[in-house]
Design a protein around this motif. Structure first.
Motif, mmCIF file in Angstrom:
data_model
loop_
_atom_site.group_PDB
_atom_site.id
_atom_site.type_symbol
_atom_site.label_atom_id
_atom_site.label_comp_id
_atom_site.label_asym_id
_atom_site.label_seq_id
_atom_site.Cartn_x
_atom_site.Cartn_y
_atom_site.Cartn_z
ATOM 1 N N THR A 88 -102.679 88.902 48.742
ATOM 2 C CA THR A 88 -104.226 89.241 48.260
ATOM 3 C C THR A 88 -104.890 88.355 47.625
ATOM 4 N N SER A 89 -104.543 87.187 47.087
ATOM 5 C CA SER A 89 -105.043 85.963 46.566
ATOM 6 C C SER A 89 -105.492 84.847 47.846
ATOM 7 N N LYS A 90 -106.908 84.921 48.015
ATOM 8 C CA LYS A 90 -107.389 84.027 48.982
ATOM 9 C C LYS A 90 -107.090 82.767 48.757
ATOM 10 N N THR A 91 -107.316 82.339 47.540
ATOM 11 C CA THR A 91 -106.782 81.290 47.126
ATOM 12 C C THR A 91 -105.419 80.561 47.313
ATOM 13 N N ARG A 92 -104.563 81.527 46.984
ATOM 14 C CA ARG A 92 -103.158 81.212 47.347
ATOM 15 C C ARG A 92 -102.738 81.224 48.692
ATOM 16 N N ILE A 93 -103.451 81.876 49.665
ATOM 17 C CA ILE A 93 -103.542 81.696 51.018
ATOM 18 C C ILE A 93 -104.063 80.350 51.517
ATOM 19 N N LYS A 94 -105.019 80.050 50.910
ATOM 20 C CA LYS A 94 -105.487 78.422 51.354
ATOM 21 C C LYS A 94 -104.402 77.473 50.887
ATOM 22 N N LEU A 95 -104.083 77.684 49.544
ATOM 23 C CA LEU A 95 -102.990 76.605 49.054
ATOM 24 C C LEU A 95 -101.945 76.505 50.053
ATOM 25 N N LEU A 96 -101.325 77.554 50.472
ATOM 26 C CA LEU A 96 -99.990 77.791 51.174
ATOM 27 C C LEU A 96 -100.464 77.085 52.547
ATOM 28 N N CYS A 97 -101.559 77.562 53.263
ATOM 29 C CA CYS A 97 -102.111 76.834 54.523
ATOM 30 C C CYS A 97 -101.998 75.235 54.385
ATOM 31 N N LYS A 98 -102.835 75.053 53.184
ATOM 32 C CA LYS A 98 -102.881 73.491 52.996
ATOM 33 C C LYS A 98 -101.630 72.754 53.085
ATOM 34 N N PHE A 99 -100.772 73.311 51.961
ATOM 35 C CA PHE A 99 -99.649 72.442 51.829
ATOM 36 C C PHE A 99 -98.272 72.824 52.891
ATOM 37 N N PHE A 100 -98.223 74.143 53.478
ATOM 38 C CA PHE A 100 -97.070 74.212 54.345
ATOM 39 C C PHE A 100 -97.586 74.061 55.856
ATOM 40 N N LEU A 101 -98.774 73.860 56.267
ATOM 41 C CA LEU A 101 -98.937 73.467 57.644
ATOM 42 C C LEU A 101 -98.661 72.164 57.817
ATOM 43 N N ASN A 102 -99.030 71.284 56.657
ATOM 44 C CA ASN A 102 -98.807 69.863 56.703
ATOM 45 C C ASN A 102 -98.048 69.348 55.567
ATOM 46 N N PRO A 103 -96.926 69.262 55.689
ATOM 47 C CA PRO A 103 -95.924 69.021 54.285
ATOM 48 C C PRO A 103 -96.290 67.638 53.593
ATOM 49 N N GLU A 104 -97.053 66.697 54.319
ATOM 50 C CA GLU A 104 -97.051 65.423 53.623
ATOM 51 C C GLU A 104 -98.464 65.550 52.935
ATOM 52 N N ALA A 105 -99.277 66.402 53.005
ATOM 53 C CA ALA A 105 -100.381 66.843 52.315
ATOM 54 C C ALA A 105 -100.203 66.820 50.700
ATOM 55 N N ARG A 106 -100.994 65.807 50.072
ATOM 56 C CA ARG A 106 -100.980 65.714 48.474
ATOM 57 C C ARG A 106 -102.671 65.818 47.947
ATOM 58 N N SER A 107 -102.685 66.617 47.022
ATOM 59 C CA SER A 107 -104.160 66.881 46.498
ATOM 60 C C SER A 107 -103.947 67.339 44.986
ATOM 61 N N TYR A 108 -105.054 66.999 44.660
ATOM 62 C CA TYR A 108 -105.272 67.380 43.040
ATOM 63 C C TYR A 108 -106.123 68.620 42.864
ATOM 64 N N LEU A 109 -106.121 69.046 41.421
ATOM 65 C CA LEU A 109 -107.012 70.372 41.349
ATOM 66 C C LEU A 109 -108.328 70.140 41.730
ATOM 67 N N ARG A 110 -109.309 69.251 41.229
ATOM 68 C CA ARG A 110 -110.719 69.155 41.438
ATOM 69 C C ARG A 110 -110.970 69.024 43.027
ATOM 70 N N GLU A 111 -110.177 68.042 43.722
ATOM 71 C CA GLU A 111 -110.107 67.873 45.146
ATOM 72 C C GLU A 111 -110.046 69.163 45.883
ATOM 73 N N LEU A 112 -109.121 69.973 45.575
ATOM 74 C CA LEU A 112 -108.816 71.332 46.076
ATOM 75 C C LEU A 112 -109.972 72.276 45.863
ATOM 76 N N ALA A 113 -110.435 72.213 44.666
ATOM 77 C CA ALA A 113 -111.313 73.013 44.340
ATOM 78 C C ALA A 113 -112.754 72.887 45.158
ATOM 79 N N ASP A 114 -113.091 71.744 45.404
ATOM 80 C CA ASP A 114 -114.214 71.237 46.161
ATOM 81 C C ASP A 114 -113.854 71.736 47.659
#
Length: 182
Positions: free
Chosen positions: A7-33
């Motif tokens: 139900t959390s759209k933010t959690r879905i975005k994070l799962l897509c971000k990190f699990f679609l491309n496992p090499e992705a690295r990000s920090y909090l403010r970058e993700l929020a933006d």
């Protein structure tokens, strides 16, 4: 599909971000933006996913950088679920089979970074039947409910276009050896 399970759209975005491309690295403010969300909403979900062991983090200076925990036992299943949810597996099967002399296929742009923008950028390397490709892309767009932009390159053009297309950040989805990208 994921939104009916999670139900959390933010959690879905994070799962897509990190699990679609496992090499992705990000920090909090970058993700929020990137997500257009508050840092607090992103922080809560990052902490939950890290506590569950799905995300790993390391401190670089004063910044905490997150990435997918590829060693987690559920990593392969979540990776595949995200790929299937975004329709990448269908795309590979429908668009890339019987298309000509294909050597390699990449996804670039937002999807390669794990962001579901609704536009899928696909780079095909080889000698492709354009008429057949256009019919397949049209069908795939209807099925996936996403716009697909395709760039076809000859093998000798890839090296020259590598930097412009940011192929170092691309997601390999198919190779001539018959192996799907990770």
């Amino acid at each position: 599909m994921l939104d009916s399970l999670i139900t959390s759209k933010t959690r879905i975005k994070l799962l897509c971000k990190f699990f679609l491309n496992p090499e992705a690295r990000s920090y909090l403010r970058e993700l929020a933006d990137e997500f257009g969300e508050s840092t607090n909403a992103v922080r809560v979900e990052l902490n939950r996913l890290e506590k569950a062991g799905l995300l790993a983090s390391e401190t670089e200076g004063r910044t905490k950088v997150f990435s997918a925990n590829t060693q987690h036992t559920l990593f392969p299943e979540i990776h595949n679920l995200v790929r299937k949810t975004l329709g990448i597996d269908q795309l590979v099967e429908r668009v890339l089979s019987r298309i000509g002399n294909l050597h390699m296929a990449f996804i670039t742009g937002d999807y390669a970074r794990g962001v579901d923008s609704g536009i899928l950028d696909l780079v095909l390397v080889g000698d492709i039947d354009w008429n057949y490709l256009q019919r397949l892309v049209s069908t795939a767009e209807e099925i996936l409910k996403r716009k697909i932009r395709v760039l076809v390159l000859r093998t000798d053009e890839v090296e020259h276009m590598k930097d412009a297309l940011r192929l170092d950040k691309a997601l390999v989805v198919w190779t001539a050896e018959g192996q799907k990208g990770s």
